[in-house]
Motif scaffolding. Structure first.
Motif, PDB file in Angstrom:
ATOM      1  N   MET A 218      36.492  39.367  33.724  1.00 17.75           N
ATOM      2  CA  MET A 218      37.304  38.256  34.215  1.00 17.75           C
ATOM      3  C   MET A 218      38.781  38.649  34.167  1.00 17.75           C
ATOM      4  O   MET A 218      39.260  39.162  33.157  1.00 17.75           O
ATOM      5  N   VAL A 219      39.491  38.392  35.255  1.00 27.29           N
ATOM      6  CA  VAL A 219      40.932  38.613  35.326  1.00 27.29           C
ATOM      7  C   VAL A 219      41.620  37.256  35.306  1.00 27.29           C
ATOM      8  O   VAL A 219      41.221  36.338  36.032  1.00 27.29           O
ATOM      9  N   VAL A 220      42.635  37.140  34.475  1.00 28.13           N
ATOM     10  CA  VAL A 220      43.405  35.898  34.418  1.00 28.13           C
ATOM     11  C   VAL A 220      44.815  36.159  34.948  1.00 28.13           C
ATOM     12  O   VAL A 220      45.592  36.880  34.321  1.00 28.13           O
ATOM     13  N   TYR A 221      45.113  35.611  36.127  1.00 28.29           N
ATOM     14  CA  TYR A 221      46.474  35.613  36.653  1.00 28.29           C
ATOM     15  C   TYR A 221      47.106  34.296  36.193  1.00 28.29           C
ATOM     16  O   TYR A 221      46.871  33.241  36.804  1.00 28.29           O
ATOM     17  N   TRP A 222      47.878  34.343  35.130  1.00 33.33           N
ATOM     18  CA  TRP A 222      48.357  33.118  34.508  1.00 33.33           C
ATOM     19  C   TRP A 222      49.161  32.249  35.454  1.00 33.33           C
ATOM     20  O   TRP A 222      49.126  31.016  35.357  1.00 33.33           O
ATOM     21  N   TYR A 223      49.884  32.851  36.365  1.00 31.81           N
ATOM     22  CA  TYR A 223      50.756  32.070  37.247  1.00 31.81           C
ATOM     23  C   TYR A 223      50.121  31.789  38.608  1.00 31.81           C
ATOM     24  O   TYR A 223      50.825  31.496  39.574  1.00 31.81           O
ATOM     25  N   GLY A 224      48.786  31.850  38.659  1.00 28.61           N
ATOM     26  CA  GLY A 224      48.085  31.510  39.878  1.00 28.61           C
ATOM     27  C   GLY A 224      47.766  32.719  40.743  1.00 28.61           C
ATOM     28  O   GLY A 224      48.181  33.841  40.450  1.00 28.61           O
ATOM     29  N   PHE A 225      47.034  32.474  41.818  1.00 26.05           N
ATOM     30  CA  PHE A 225      46.657  33.554  42.734  1.00 26.05           C
ATOM     31  C   PHE A 225      46.296  32.970  44.088  1.00 26.05           C
ATOM     32  O   PHE A 225      45.962  31.781  44.215  1.00 26.05           O
ATOM     33  N   SER A 230      39.409  38.464  46.004  1.00 28.53           N
ATOM     34  CA  SER A 230      38.114  38.504  45.322  1.00 28.53           C
ATOM     35  C   SER A 230      37.987  39.819  44.562  1.00 28.53           C
ATOM     36  O   SER A 230      38.793  40.727  44.727  1.00 28.53           O
ATOM     37  N   LEU A 231      36.922  39.913  43.744  1.00 28.58           N
ATOM     38  CA  LEU A 231      36.756  41.099  42.907  1.00 28.58           C
ATOM     39  C   LEU A 231      35.288  41.404  42.644  1.00 28.58           C
ATOM     40  O   LEU A 231      34.804  41.379  41.513  1.00 28.58           O
ATOM     41  N   ASN A 232      34.533  41.663  43.704  1.00 29.69           N
ATOM     42  CA  ASN A 232      33.151  42.151  43.584  1.00 29.69           C
ATOM     43  C   ASN A 232      32.304  41.368  42.598  1.00 29.69           C
ATOM     44  O   ASN A 232      31.573  41.927  41.790  1.00 29.69           O
ATOM     45  N   GLY A 233      32.389  40.049  42.628  1.00 28.21           N
ATOM     46  CA  GLY A 233      31.571  39.230  41.744  1.00 28.21           C
ATOM     47  C   GLY A 233      32.173  38.960  40.378  1.00 28.21           C
ATOM     48  O   GLY A 233      31.643  38.165  39.604  1.00 28.21           O
TER      49      GLY A 233
END
Length: 259
Positions: A218-225, A230-233
């Protein structure tokens, strides 16, 4: 964030004074707007800095005729700290040692203008880099607290490096954690906005290696995205997943954007 909203925000941002205005207009935390502005500034610098750097001799002449470093930077549309870098190089003054001993340098005008230039630069100055580093650590601390609250065992990036690993997510979970129906084995914290370019950069630099070594994460972009990435599931989350009313998240979202 919808791509259309993102493009409207991106186009409207010219400087830090726009951040609170656009934050209120688009009902987004100031940290989100500031992160998008930071990325816009960096993109503009990538395009313009090589050209401005080659003008070093004429820029130094401007300074010698009385124009301030900050004014020269504004005239050429680059952050003031980078103009300091260009001018010091033209003066054959080592930047690192100059900044370290700036109060001892005999040229009072140069000392004053360098300090003023860096104090006005919210993107490339040492203080700006320190703030970005602090935000990164804040994001990691939120995740660490969140995992501890869930009694999840994990190894940190430092733990992994100590064990000899070279590709190290911020958190490697001892046992996979079910999040929204996905078994997650690693979590990466990014204190920035996940636009398309930023995301693809990290996919190539980090995320593909994490997937190969550790599985789904899991990637967390704290300031949104941007919601089209996407990231391959793998999972991609932002502050909304953790609840912006949580004090630690709220502090990060509203952390210093200028001084």
């Amino acid at each position: 964030m919808n791509i259309d909203v993102y493009e409207q925000i991106y186009a409207a941002l010219d400087g830090v004074d726009d951040v609170p205005v656009l934050s209120e207009h688009f009902l987004e935390p100031v940290g989100v707007i500031d992160s998008i502005l930071n990325q816009k500034v960096v993109e503009n610098v990538k395009r313009s800095f090589p050209r401005v750097k080659n003008m070093g001799r004429s820029l130094l002449k401007m300074w010698k005729k009385g124009m301030t470093i900050s004014d020269i930077a504004r005239k050429n549309n680059i952050p003031a700290t980078l103009m300091v870098t260009i001018l010091l190089k033209e003066m054959e003054i080592p930047k690192k040692s100059f900044l370290k001993n700036i109060d001892e340098y005999p040229d009072r005008r140069l000392r004053t203008e360098v300090n003023a230039a860096m104090d006005s630069d919210y993107f490339f100055s040492p203080r700006a880099h320190d703030l970005h580093f602090t935000k990164g650590k804040m994001g990691e601390k939120i995740l660490e607290t969140w995992l501890l609250d869930k009694d999840v065992s994990f190894m940190t990036e430092d733990d992994l490096r100590g064990a000899g690993e070279t590709k190290t997510p911020d958190f490697l979970l001892v046992e996979p954690l079910d999040i929204d129906g996905t078994k997650v084995s690693w979590i990466e914290s990014k204190a920035l906005f996940g636009d398309t370019k930023e995301h693809q950069y990290y996919v190539k630099k980090q995320f593909n290696d994490y997937e190969e070594n550790y599985g789904t994460g899991m990637v967390v972009y704290w300031y949104g995205f941007i919601d089209s990435i996407s990231l391959n599931g793998h999972l991609i989350k932002d502050y909304n997943f953790f609840g912006k009313d949580w004090d630690m998240v709220d502090e990060l979202l509203n952390y210093v954007v200028c001084w």
